[in-house]
Design a protein around this motif. Sequence first.
Motif, PDB file in Angstrom:
ATOM      1  N   ILE A 185       0.725  -1.145  -0.014  1.00  0.00           N
ATOM      2  CA  ILE A 185       0.045  -0.031   0.001  1.00  0.00           C
ATOM      3  C   ILE A 185       0.881   1.243  -0.174  1.00  0.00           C
ATOM      4  CG2 ILE A 185      -1.551   1.359   1.246  1.00  0.00           C
ATOM      5  CD1 ILE A 185      -2.952  -1.426   2.341  1.00  0.00           C
ATOM      6  N   ILE A 186       1.999   1.222   0.701  1.00  0.00           N
ATOM      7  CA  ILE A 186       2.705   2.489   0.783  1.00  0.00           C
ATOM      8  C   ILE A 186       3.399   2.693  -0.490  1.00  0.00           C
ATOM      9  CG2 ILE A 186       5.104   3.148   1.539  1.00  0.00           C
ATOM     10  CD1 ILE A 186       4.403   1.708   4.237  1.00  0.00           C
ATOM     11  N   ALA A 187       3.743   1.516  -1.219  1.00  0.00           N
ATOM     12  CA  ALA A 187       4.440   1.561  -2.705  1.00  0.00           C
ATOM     13  C   ALA A 187       3.363   2.218  -3.669  1.00  0.00           C
ATOM     14  CB  ALA A 187       4.892   0.119  -3.071  1.00  0.00           C
ATOM     15  N   ALA A 188       1.973   1.786  -3.380  1.00  0.00           N
ATOM     16  CA  ALA A 188       1.145   2.116  -4.365  1.00  0.00           C
ATOM     17  C   ALA A 188       0.813   3.660  -4.267  1.00  0.00           C
ATOM     18  CB  ALA A 188       0.010   1.445  -4.099  1.00  0.00           C
ATOM     19  N   VAL A 189       0.798   3.960  -2.764  1.00  0.00           N
ATOM     20  CA  VAL A 189       0.651   5.524  -2.494  1.00  0.00           C
ATOM     21  C   VAL A 189       1.832   6.482  -3.289  1.00  0.00           C
ATOM     22  CG1 VAL A 189       0.689   7.496  -0.810  1.00  0.00           C
ATOM     23  CG2 VAL A 189      -0.659   5.159  -0.609  1.00  0.00           C
ATOM     24  N   LEU A 408       7.709  -5.525  -7.351  1.00  0.00           N
ATOM     25  CA  LEU A 408       7.952  -4.258  -7.485  1.00  0.00           C
ATOM     26  C   LEU A 408       9.050  -4.004  -8.437  1.00  0.00           C
ATOM     27  CD1 LEU A 408       7.485  -2.886  -3.828  1.00  0.00           C
ATOM     28  CD2 LEU A 408       5.887  -2.299  -5.863  1.00  0.00           C
ATOM     29  N   ALA A 409      10.323  -4.675  -8.235  1.00  0.00           N
ATOM     30  CA  ALA A 409      11.558  -4.523  -9.076  1.00  0.00           C
ATOM     31  C   ALA A 409      11.043  -4.903 -10.537  1.00  0.00           C
ATOM     32  CB  ALA A 409      12.370  -5.248  -8.480  1.00  0.00           C
ATOM     33  N   ALA A 410      10.569  -6.174 -10.670  1.00  0.00           N
ATOM     34  CA  ALA A 410      10.298  -6.319 -12.220  1.00  0.00           C
ATOM     35  C   ALA A 410       9.330  -5.287 -12.895  1.00  0.00           C
ATOM     36  CB  ALA A 410       9.294  -7.652 -12.138  1.00  0.00           C
ATOM     37  N   LEU A 452      10.152   1.409  -4.888  1.00  0.00           N
ATOM     38  CA  LEU A 452      10.787   0.304  -4.482  1.00  0.00           C
ATOM     39  C   LEU A 452      12.039   0.650  -3.596  1.00  0.00           C
ATOM     40  CD1 LEU A 452      11.780  -2.750  -5.256  1.00  0.00           C
ATOM     41  CD2 LEU A 452      13.228  -1.836  -7.053  1.00  0.00           C
ATOM     42  N   VAL A 453      12.679   1.585  -3.602  1.00  0.00           N
ATOM     43  CA  VAL A 453      13.821   2.325  -2.555  1.00  0.00           C
ATOM     44  C   VAL A 453      13.244   2.185  -1.211  1.00  0.00           C
ATOM     45  CG1 VAL A 453      15.062   3.889  -2.020  1.00  0.00           C
ATOM     46  CG2 VAL A 453      15.320   3.130  -4.267  1.00  0.00           C
ATOM     47  N   VAL A 454      11.842   3.030  -1.243  1.00  0.00           N
ATOM     48  CA  VAL A 454      11.334   3.005   0.127  1.00  0.00           C
ATOM     49  C   VAL A 454      10.840   1.607   0.764  1.00  0.00           C
ATOM     50  CG1 VAL A 454       9.011   4.117   1.378  1.00  0.00           C
ATOM     51  CG2 VAL A 454      10.464   5.296  -0.526  1.00  0.00           C
ATOM     52  N   VAL A 455      10.393   0.662  -0.230  1.00  0.00           N
ATOM     53  CA  VAL A 455       9.884  -0.565   0.294  1.00  0.00           C
ATOM     54  C   VAL A 455      11.253  -1.321   0.902  1.00  0.00           C
ATOM     55  CG1 VAL A 455       9.062  -2.763  -0.295  1.00  0.00           C
ATOM     56  CG2 VAL A 455       7.770  -0.760  -1.038  1.00  0.00           C
ATOM     57  N   THR A 457      13.982  -0.044   2.285  1.00  0.00           N
ATOM     58  CA  THR A 457      14.452   0.513   3.187  1.00  0.00           C
ATOM     59  C   THR A 457      13.475   0.180   4.420  1.00  0.00           C
ATOM     60  OG1 THR A 457      15.266   2.403   1.872  1.00  0.00           O
ATOM     61  CG2 THR A 457      15.008   2.666   4.219  1.00  0.00           C
ATOM     62  N   LEU A 458      12.355   0.231   4.466  1.00  0.00           N
ATOM     63  CA  LEU A 458      11.267  -0.293   5.371  1.00  0.00           C
ATOM     64  C   LEU A 458      11.503  -1.383   5.650  1.00  0.00           C
ATOM     65  CD1 LEU A 458       8.315   2.129   4.422  1.00  0.00           C
ATOM     66  CD2 LEU A 458       9.904   2.517   6.199  1.00  0.00           C
ATOM     67  N   GLY A 459      11.614  -2.226   4.714  1.00  0.00           N
ATOM     68  CA  GLY A 459      11.601  -3.877   4.900  1.00  0.00           C
ATOM     69  C   GLY A 459      12.818  -4.105   5.542  1.00  0.00           C
ATOM     70  N   THR A 460      13.968  -3.607   5.298  1.00  0.00           N
ATOM     71  CA  THR A 460      15.287  -4.023   5.918  1.00  0.00           C
ATOM     72  C   THR A 460      14.919  -3.417   7.555  1.00  0.00           C
ATOM     73  OG1 THR A 460      16.394  -3.611   3.719  1.00  0.00           O
ATOM     74  CG2 THR A 460      17.683  -3.708   5.942  1.00  0.00           C
ATOM     75  N   MET A 461      14.662  -2.373   7.551  1.00  0.00           N
ATOM     76  CA  MET A 461      14.377  -1.699   8.764  1.00  0.00           C
ATOM     77  C   MET A 461      13.474  -2.642   9.881  1.00  0.00           C
ATOM     78  SD  MET A 461      14.889   2.453   8.101  1.00  0.00           S
ATOM     79  CE  MET A 461      14.484   2.689   9.850  1.00  0.00           C
ATOM     80  N   PHE A 462      12.277  -2.879   9.205  1.00  0.00           N
ATOM     81  CA  PHE A 462      11.065  -3.251  10.032  1.00  0.00           C
ATOM     82  C   PHE A 462      10.525  -4.564   9.806  1.00  0.00           C
ATOM     83  CE2 PHE A 462      10.822   1.463   9.720  1.00  0.00           C
ATOM     84  CZ  PHE A 462      11.109   1.638  11.134  1.00  0.00           C
ATOM     85  N   GLY A 463      11.136  -5.200   8.731  1.00  0.00           N
ATOM     86  CA  GLY A 463      10.687  -6.403   8.241  1.00  0.00           C
ATOM     87  C   GLY A 463       9.283  -6.251   7.154  1.00  0.00           C
ATOM     88  N   SER A 464       8.661  -7.350   7.162  1.00  0.00           N
ATOM     89  CA  SER A 464       7.482  -7.463   6.017  1.00  0.00           C
ATOM     90  C   SER A 464       6.264  -6.960   7.106  1.00  0.00           C
ATOM     91  CB  SER A 464       7.194  -8.785   5.755  1.00  0.00           C
ATOM     92  OG  SER A 464       5.957  -8.855   4.943  1.00  0.00           O
ATOM     93  N   PHE A 465       5.349  -6.166   6.558  1.00  0.00           N
ATOM     94  CA  PHE A 465       4.162  -5.821   7.414  1.00  0.00           C
ATOM     95  C   PHE A 465       3.123  -5.444   6.050  1.00  0.00           C
ATOM     96  CE2 PHE A 465       6.686  -1.997   7.270  1.00  0.00           C
ATOM     97  CZ  PHE A 465       6.000  -1.034   6.670  1.00  0.00           C
TER      98      PHE A 465
END
Length: 465
Positions: A185-189, A408-410, A452-455, A457-465
């Motif tokens: 959802i964050i990526a979509a926004v 997202l990368a593809a 993609l960069v934001v996802v 970054t957030l995924g590395t810091m906080f994991g999947s959500f």
Amino acid sequence: MSILAILVSLLLLMYLAYRGITVLILAPLMAALAVLLSGDGGLLLPIYTETFLTALSGYVMQFLPIFLLGALFGQLMADSGAASTIARWITEKLGARHAVLTVVLACALLTYGGVSLFVVAFAIYPIAQALFRTADIPKRFIPASIALGSFTFTMTALPGTPAIQNAIPIPYFGTNVFAAPGLGIIAAVIMLGGGMAWLRMRTARAMAQGEGYGKHMEDDDPTGAAQAPDGGAPMPLALALLPLVLVIGVNALFTYGVFPGMDFTNVQARFPGLDPSRVTGLWALIIALSVACATLVLLRVKHWLDLRGTVNKGVFGFMLPLFNTASEVGYGAVIASLAGFVIIRDAVLNVSDNPLISEAVAMGTLAGITGSSSGGLSIALQTLGADYLAMADQIGISPELLHRVAVLAAGSMDTLPHCGAIITLLSICKLNHRQSYGDIAAVTIVAPVAALVVVITLGTMFGSF
């Protein structure tokens, strides 16, 4: 020499695809070229039958129902009048004053509901013509508006999207189409917000300089394609939206409600090699699309002019996209079998200690080279999926996060100029690369890369959500 062979074949594949040659013939030819240049010419036919065709047939066997049902559903939505009803409803609510946003949201709603992006482009283009002409917005921004709504966040980011790109990682990672919903959802926004900001800036600047819609004698009558296909019996909005709701709702019901509580002991006894956790995501999507197709047929049972023709057209329409992608998968399998690929694979895997970054580079690069998000994603996962899953497991990264980053990368580098979808879109809009590609690239490459960069970054810091 093997590395040079791979690079030459990849560059030729990209160039010749841009020139309009189908990958159905390009993929086996370029695979054969790579084999010959690498010095394995004596194994050419065994590699073709045992590697290329095995990978191609495996992909077809795994994803045929998704392609088939997706194409059929899109055709039923178009020919039932549901697609035009939804598009006109959004147009009435937002009006020509918000022409760009209207086109983007109409495309987004239809593609998120499972309608093929090609069907959406054909259905929305006449409406976009009328809106842009009324608002006197330059026509050259129509392709970017359609692309933003069809090729970006609804294809790769929104949780539950039935796009084939979102289904491809399921058997490799044991996930489902709702993987990492918060990050999606964050990526979509970010994609929607960034793309709309760009288009608003560009259209405002063009109009301030006195540029209007322009005269385009090659345009078709914008009113003809907007008529109800059943000859004057428009589909009620609630009924038009119902199939879209069913695609997402039924999918979620089986993904989170039915399958997790089922006992698969008998199934595994009958099919010992089956891992239910890796296929229930595909099963849920198959059921959802089947229910939506059946619902559409029943909803318009008295209004179909030629239901058999619609079904045949939809079913026949899935074959080319499926075999195009499957041929690219076969090509990837051949490349992966060459000695030089080991060096390339190790280089990609070692781009970063973070498997999310390495995965993003691999998926984006192959999607860009092939001009196809589904093709690049399939090739990359076929050859590197197990490696990324093992790397992620070692440092505690969830498969759901791998799934979302891969998709997202593809979808961030697949719309380079040689992309078949871009060429088709420009053809539908009767425009060329020089007129519209710069804005298409901004909304389908720049904004998705930022997301993609934001996802990551957030995924590395906080994991999947």
